[in-house]
Scaffold this motif. Structure first.
Motif, short mmCIF file in Angstrom:
data_model
loop_
_atom_site.label_atom_id
_atom_site.label_comp_id
_atom_site.label_asym_id
_atom_site.label_seq_id
_atom_site.Cartn_x
_atom_site.Cartn_y
_atom_site.Cartn_z
N GLU A 117 47.40 51.46 47.09
CA GLU A 117 46.25 50.87 47.78
C GLU A 117 45.18 50.44 46.78
OE1 GLU A 117 46.62 53.29 52.02
OE2 GLU A 117 45.41 54.11 50.37
N LEU A 118 44.97 51.24 45.76
CA LEU A 118 44.01 50.87 44.72
C LEU A 118 44.47 49.62 43.99
CD1 LEU A 118 41.52 51.36 42.99
CD2 LEU A 118 42.84 53.01 41.66
N ALA A 119 45.76 49.54 43.69
CA ALA A 119 46.31 48.37 43.01
C ALA A 119 46.10 47.12 43.87
CB ALA A 119 47.78 48.56 42.70
N ALA A 120 46.36 47.23 45.16
CA ALA A 120 46.17 46.09 46.06
C ALA A 120 44.70 45.69 46.13
CB ALA A 120 46.71 46.42 47.44
N ARG A 123 43.89 43.70 43.11
CA ARG A 123 44.41 42.33 43.23
C ARG A 123 43.53 41.49 44.15
NH1 ARG A 123 47.38 40.82 47.23
NH2 ARG A 123 48.24 42.92 47.58
N ARG A 124 43.16 42.04 45.29
CA ARG A 124 42.31 41.28 46.21
C ARG A 124 40.95 41.00 45.59
NH1 ARG A 124 44.50 45.09 49.88
NH2 ARG A 124 42.52 46.27 49.88
N THR A 125 40.45 41.94 44.79
CA THR A 125 39.18 41.71 44.11
C THR A 125 39.30 40.59 43.09
OG1 THR A 125 38.59 44.04 44.40
CG2 THR A 125 37.36 42.80 42.75
N ALA A 126 40.42 40.55 42.38
CA ALA A 126 40.66 39.46 41.43
C ALA A 126 40.62 38.11 42.13
CB ALA A 126 42.00 39.65 40.73
N GLU A 127 41.19 38.06 43.32
CA GLU A 127 41.18 36.81 44.08
C GLU A 127 39.77 36.46 44.55
OE1 GLU A 127 45.71 37.45 45.88
OE2 GLU A 127 43.94 37.87 47.12
N ALA A 128 39.06 37.47 45.06
CA ALA A 128 37.72 37.23 45.62
C ALA A 128 36.71 36.82 44.55
CB ALA A 128 37.23 38.47 46.35
N ARG A 129 36.91 37.28 43.32
CA ARG A 129 35.97 36.93 42.24
C ARG A 129 35.81 35.41 42.11
NH1 ARG A 129 33.41 41.56 41.39
NH2 ARG A 129 34.63 43.21 40.39
N LEU A 130 36.87 34.66 42.44
CA LEU A 130 36.86 33.23 42.18
C LEU A 130 36.41 32.41 43.38
CD1 LEU A 130 40.16 32.93 40.10
CD2 LEU A 130 37.85 33.59 39.39
N ASP A 131 36.11 33.07 44.50
CA ASP A 131 35.55 32.34 45.65
C ASP A 131 34.16 31.82 45.27
OD1 ASP A 131 37.72 32.77 47.26
OD2 ASP A 131 36.90 34.56 48.22
N ASN A 151 40.61 42.38 36.51
CA ASN A 151 41.07 42.97 37.77
C ASN A 151 42.57 42.76 37.96
OD1 ASN A 151 38.00 41.93 39.26
ND2 ASN A 151 38.57 44.05 38.81
N ALA A 152 43.06 41.58 37.64
CA ALA A 152 44.50 41.30 37.76
C ALA A 152 45.30 42.19 36.82
CB ALA A 152 44.77 39.83 37.48
N LEU A 153 44.77 42.41 35.63
CA LEU A 153 45.43 43.29 34.67
C LEU A 153 45.45 44.73 35.19
CD1 LEU A 153 46.76 43.25 31.88
CD2 LEU A 153 44.52 43.72 30.88
N HIS A 154 44.36 45.16 35.81
CA HIS A 154 44.32 46.50 36.41
C HIS A 154 45.37 46.63 37.50
CE1 HIS A 154 39.82 47.35 35.25
NE2 HIS A 154 40.60 47.13 34.20
N ALA A 157 48.67 47.09 35.95
CA ALA A 157 48.79 48.42 35.34
C ALA A 157 49.04 49.50 36.40
CB ALA A 157 47.54 48.75 34.54
N LEU A 158 48.52 49.27 37.60
CA LEU A 158 48.68 50.23 38.69
C LEU A 158 49.96 49.99 39.48
CD1 LEU A 158 44.97 50.27 39.87
CD2 LEU A 158 46.19 52.20 38.84
N GLY A 159 50.71 48.97 39.09
CA GLY A 159 52.01 48.75 39.71
C GLY A 159 52.10 47.65 40.73
N ASP A 160 51.03 46.89 40.94
CA ASP A 160 51.08 45.80 41.92
C ASP A 160 51.64 44.54 41.24
OD1 ASP A 160 50.41 43.58 43.66
OD2 ASP A 160 49.00 44.91 44.66
N ARG A 161 52.77 44.07 41.73
CA ARG A 161 53.43 42.89 41.16
C ARG A 161 53.26 41.65 42.04
NH1 ARG A 161 52.91 45.79 37.57
NH2 ARG A 161 54.48 46.82 36.29
N THR A 162 52.43 41.77 43.09
CA THR A 162 52.20 40.62 43.96
C THR A 162 51.39 39.57 43.20
OG1 THR A 162 52.11 42.11 45.86
CG2 THR A 162 51.27 39.87 46.18
#
Length: 315
Positions: A117-120, A123-131, A151-154, A157-162
């Motif tokens: 959940e933290l990894a997801a 990822r969502r934060t990485a996406e939102a940063r660019l809005d 954020n994408a690198l984090h 590192a936490l296992g999210d490959r989406t």
């Protein structure tokens, strides 16, 4: 900062209104009211996103059996993101959190998040940063693009490959923006020409094993990025700059270790190019630079480059 020109990039290692408010006596006008910083709303949104992440990290770090070695460096990066975003904000704005691991105020911690959940969330934060990246000033655009890459690198590192998605603002650009973007697009194209050449050398000096396969995959990714810049330039009615006949490497490459070192060098230099590009290219094209920065940050980490909380921005 202007993005490195073709010549400068190669030299680094690859050849080639204010409205006055008055009151009281006319003899003693009040001080002018300073204009509101147009970046403040975007900064506050970004700080709020960092607070959510900090709360999740702090909750996991206090749980029994916490993976401290994994979580602590990522949490520290996030605290640095927040502190930098909050810098120079009015004193009434949220202050920086304690670096000791105290949960951020207002962050929901009623349930223990999982690493997935933290990894997801990263990822969502990485996406939102660019809005709304096209609506902020160039310095903040550069900073947000860099933090989004972190954020994408984090998340990885936490296992999210989406795959991280990026807002597509192509419809927001017009003829004027396209013309203004041409010099920056040409600089990005020149950087990718040099990277394509460099990865040819990387692959040639790696054994025929998964590393060489990685080099071929990355080589193809840089060819695709080169082609993307060429398409944008063509759409802007500009002739893409051709590749040079050859490029001087930053050091001799004669072994697999040298090849890996060169891959790290190439990707690390590109993070600087693309972070600068995010702050200099015309606003409608910033998401292209931010996407390129994120991808080269992930590739640099894959090859073994040291991580940094602000990819592409010198500490």
């Amino acid at each position: 900062m202007q993005p490195p020109s073709r010549r400068t990039f190669l030299a680094l290692g690859l050849l080639t209104t204010l409205t006055a408010c008055t009151g009281g006596s006319t003899d003693h006008p009040a001080d002018p009211t300073p204009p509101r910083d147009p970046d403040t709303p975007a900064r506050l949104r970004a700080i709020g996103a960092a607070d959510l992440l900090l709360g999740a990290y702090d909750t996991l770090l206090t749980a029994p059996g916490a993976q401290t070695a994994l979580l602590r460096p990522l949490r520290d990066d996030t605290a640095r993101h927040r502190a930098t975003l909050a810098q120079d904000l009015p004193t009434s704005s949220p202050s920086s959190p304690s670096p000791t691991g105290t949960p951020a105020t207002g962050t929901p911690t009623r349930s223990l998040p999982t690493l997935a959940e933290l990894a997801a969330l990263e990822r969502r934060t990485a996406e939102a940063r660019l809005d709304g990246l096209s609506e902020v000033t160039p310095p903040l655009a550069r900073l947000l693009a860099s933090i989004a890459a972190s954020n994408a690198l984090h998340a990885a590192a936490l296992g999210d490959r989406t795959p991280v998605t990026t807002p597509d603002n192509r419809d927001a650009s017009g003829p004027t923006a396209a013309v203004a973007a041409v010099p920056s697009l040409q600089a990005a194209l020149s950087a990718e020409h040099a990277a394509v050449y460099g990865y040819g050398m990387v692959g040639a000096h790696l054994p025929d094993d998964p590393q060489r396969t990685d080099a071929r995959t990355t080589h193809a990714a840089h060819q695709a990025q080169r082609d993307a810049w060429q398409r944008l330039l063509t759409a802007a009615s500009a002739a893409p700059t051709p590749a040079a006949g050859g490029y001087q490497l930053p050091f001799p490459v004669t072994s697999p270790a040298d090849a890996t070192k060169l891959a790290i060098h190439l990707e690390t230099r590109l993070t600087t190019v693309y972070a600068d590009l995010a702050g200099t290219i015309s606003a409608p094209y910033r998401h292209h630079a931010a996407t390129a920065l994120r991808e080269t940050t992930l590739r640099a980490h894959h090859w073994g480059a040291p991580t940094t909380p602000f990819p592409g921005i010198p500490t």
